[in-house]
Design a protein around this motif. Structure first.
Motif, short mmCIF file in Angstrom:
data_model
loop_
_atom_site.label_atom_id
_atom_site.label_comp_id
_atom_site.label_asym_id
_atom_site.label_seq_id
_atom_site.Cartn_x
_atom_site.Cartn_y
_atom_site.Cartn_z
N MET A 212 0.94 -1.20 0.11
CA MET A 212 -0.17 -0.08 -0.07
C MET A 212 0.81 1.25 -0.17
SD MET A 212 -3.51 -0.12 0.08
CE MET A 212 -3.97 1.24 1.24
N TYR A 213 1.81 1.15 0.80
CA TYR A 213 2.74 2.48 0.88
C TYR A 213 3.69 2.76 -0.29
CZ TYR A 213 1.31 3.46 5.82
OH TYR A 213 0.81 3.83 7.06
N ALA A 214 3.87 1.56 -0.87
CA ALA A 214 4.78 1.48 -2.20
C ALA A 214 4.17 2.22 -3.20
CB ALA A 214 5.40 0.10 -2.56
N GLN A 215 2.73 1.70 -3.38
CA GLN A 215 1.95 2.21 -4.69
C GLN A 215 1.32 3.54 -4.55
OE1 GLN A 215 -1.52 2.38 -4.98
NE2 GLN A 215 -2.42 1.09 -3.30
N LEU A 216 0.86 3.90 -3.14
CA LEU A 216 0.02 4.81 -2.97
C LEU A 216 0.33 6.33 -3.75
CD1 LEU A 216 -0.92 4.75 0.74
CD2 LEU A 216 -2.45 4.78 -1.21
N ASP A 217 1.62 6.59 -3.90
CA ASP A 217 2.04 8.07 -4.39
C ASP A 217 2.65 7.87 -5.62
OD1 ASP A 217 1.36 9.65 -2.27
OD2 ASP A 217 3.14 8.43 -1.19
N ARG A 218 2.63 6.62 -6.24
CA ARG A 218 3.05 6.49 -7.81
C ARG A 218 1.63 6.63 -8.75
NH1 ARG A 218 6.87 1.06 -7.64
NH2 ARG A 218 8.24 1.58 -6.04
N PRO A 219 2.20 7.00 -9.89
CA PRO A 219 0.93 7.24 -11.04
C PRO A 219 0.34 5.91 -11.10
CG PRO A 219 3.41 8.02 -11.71
CD PRO A 219 3.60 7.37 -10.52
N ALA A 227 0.99 -3.49 -7.88
CA ALA A 227 0.10 -4.23 -7.21
C ALA A 227 -0.29 -5.60 -7.77
CB ALA A 227 -1.36 -3.41 -7.16
N VAL A 228 -0.22 -5.64 -9.12
CA VAL A 228 -0.53 -6.93 -9.87
C VAL A 228 0.61 -7.92 -9.49
CG1 VAL A 228 -0.77 -7.84 -12.12
CG2 VAL A 228 -2.00 -6.06 -11.51
N GLU A 229 1.76 -7.57 -9.54
CA GLU A 229 2.85 -8.51 -9.18
C GLU A 229 2.79 -9.21 -7.82
OE1 GLU A 229 5.81 -11.16 -9.85
OE2 GLU A 229 4.83 -9.67 -11.45
N VAL A 230 2.83 -8.04 -6.88
CA VAL A 230 2.66 -8.52 -5.51
C VAL A 230 1.41 -9.33 -5.18
CG1 VAL A 230 2.48 -7.92 -3.09
CG2 VAL A 230 3.83 -6.63 -4.56
N MET A 231 0.43 -8.98 -5.65
CA MET A 231 -1.15 -9.72 -5.45
C MET A 231 -0.78 -11.13 -5.95
SD MET A 231 -4.77 -8.37 -5.52
CE MET A 231 -6.17 -9.25 -4.61
N ALA A 232 -0.47 -11.45 -7.29
CA ALA A 232 -0.11 -12.70 -7.82
C ALA A 232 0.72 -13.54 -6.84
CB ALA A 232 0.42 -12.46 -9.17
N SER A 233 1.80 -12.99 -6.38
CA SER A 233 2.75 -13.62 -5.52
C SER A 233 2.15 -14.27 -4.51
CB SER A 233 4.02 -12.88 -5.46
OG SER A 233 4.83 -12.56 -6.76
N ALA A 234 1.45 -12.99 -3.76
CA ALA A 234 0.78 -13.06 -2.65
C ALA A 234 -0.43 -14.46 -2.66
CB ALA A 234 0.15 -12.10 -1.96
N SER A 235 -0.91 -14.71 -3.68
CA SER A 235 -1.73 -15.71 -3.71
C SER A 235 -1.12 -17.33 -3.23
CB SER A 235 -2.33 -16.00 -4.99
OG SER A 235 -1.25 -16.42 -5.92
N GLN A 236 0.11 -17.19 -3.38
CA GLN A 236 0.64 -18.38 -2.98
C GLN A 236 1.13 -18.68 -1.34
OE1 GLN A 236 0.90 -20.49 -5.72
NE2 GLN A 236 -0.12 -18.73 -6.62
N LEU A 237 0.87 -17.57 -0.64
CA LEU A 237 0.96 -17.63 0.87
C LEU A 237 -0.11 -18.47 1.34
CD1 LEU A 237 1.52 -13.80 1.57
CD2 LEU A 237 3.10 -15.54 1.60
N PRO A 238 0.66 -19.30 2.34
CA PRO A 238 -0.38 -20.04 3.17
C PRO A 238 -1.64 -19.61 3.51
CG PRO A 238 2.24 -20.53 3.98
CD PRO A 238 2.08 -19.23 3.02
#
Length: 257
Positions: A212-219, A227-238
């Motif tokens: 959230m902090y990483a993307q809030l102030d970006r275009p 967000a797409v990259e992190v959310m895709a990777s996070a789908s694999q978390l237990p």
């Protein structure tokens, strides 16, 4: 911590409360106190706690920088003081825990910056907020970095240029705090918000906070790419696997973290 004026650190269950204890100094953020707060937040951030409450005692939440650290000092010393303060603010947002500000009274300048740098904030009705440098001789440049990211440009300019105190209700309307409650209900409201903000998978939430902090102030395009990259990777978390499996199986999840 046993140093004079050091913050009090207490743990109750999964929540660590860090309380500023310099009421006679209006919890001013002296160089020593900034270092103590940074150490306390860093230690809590490395613990197994799920949440951190930043609180204060005395008639003022925090009056901001201690002018005794600034007046008559060379620019190199003032710069290092502001860099230390910035490190504390960024650490509040960098730790994996949910950080909630418990604001019982006036928060000004870097004290208001502290509130703005926490993930969430609950204020008592008697609290107030200000960036008073605008009506003095030392403009609140660094506090406004955090404050402006909470309240938007026009309101940030009003706070910065007038230096006026806004009450808790206005701070709520402007987005500086999440809740305003009667003074007697402050602890209950903080605990309620913390409880709701820390439920679920801790690993998922920690990654979510950082993203959230990483993307809030970006275009927008860059924000979506992150967000797409992190959310895709996070789908694999237990925790993600358990949450989705439990939903599909119509059962309550058993969080692994």
């Amino acid at each position: 911590m046993d140093a004079a004026g050091a913050p009090r650190v207490e743990r109750d269950g999964d929540v660590v409360t860090i309380t500023m204890c310099r009421p006679a100094k209006r919890n001013a953020l002296s160089r020593d106190h900034l270092g103590q707060l940074l150490a306390a937040v860093t230690e809590a951030g490395g613990s197994s706690a799920a949440g951190i409450v930043l609180a204060a005692e005395g008639p003022v939440f925090s009056a901001g920088h201690d002018f005794a650290d600034v007046a008559g000092r060379p620019v190199v010393e003032v710069r290092s003081l502001l860099q230390l303060c910035t490190e504390l603010m960024q650490t509040l947002q960098g730790v994996p825990q949910v950080v909630v500000a418990r604001v019982h009274a006036l928060a000004t300048a870097a004290g208001c910056q502290l509130v703005a740098s926490c993930d969430l904030a609950v204020a008592a009705e008697s609290a107030g907020f200000a960036a008073p440098g605008g009506k003095g001789g030392w403009f609140c440049h660094t506090p406004m970095v955090a404050i402006a990211r909470n309240v938007g440009r026009k309101r940030a300019m009003e706070l910065a240029l007038t230096g006026d105190v806004i009450d808790a209700a206005t701070a709520l309307d402007w987005g500086l705090v999440n809740r305003v409650v009667p003074d007697a209900d402050l602890d209950e409201a903080v605990a309620d918000l913390m409880g709701r903000a820390t439920r679920g998978s801790r690993a998922s939430k920690a990654w979510g906070k950082q993203t959230m902090y990483a993307q809030l102030d970006r275009p927008e395009r860059d924000a979506y790419a992150t967000a797409v990259e992190v959310m895709a990777s996070a789908s694999q978390l237990p925790g993600a696997v358990e949450g989705m499996t439990a939903f599909l199986g119509k059962r309550r999840p058993i969080w692994p973290d």
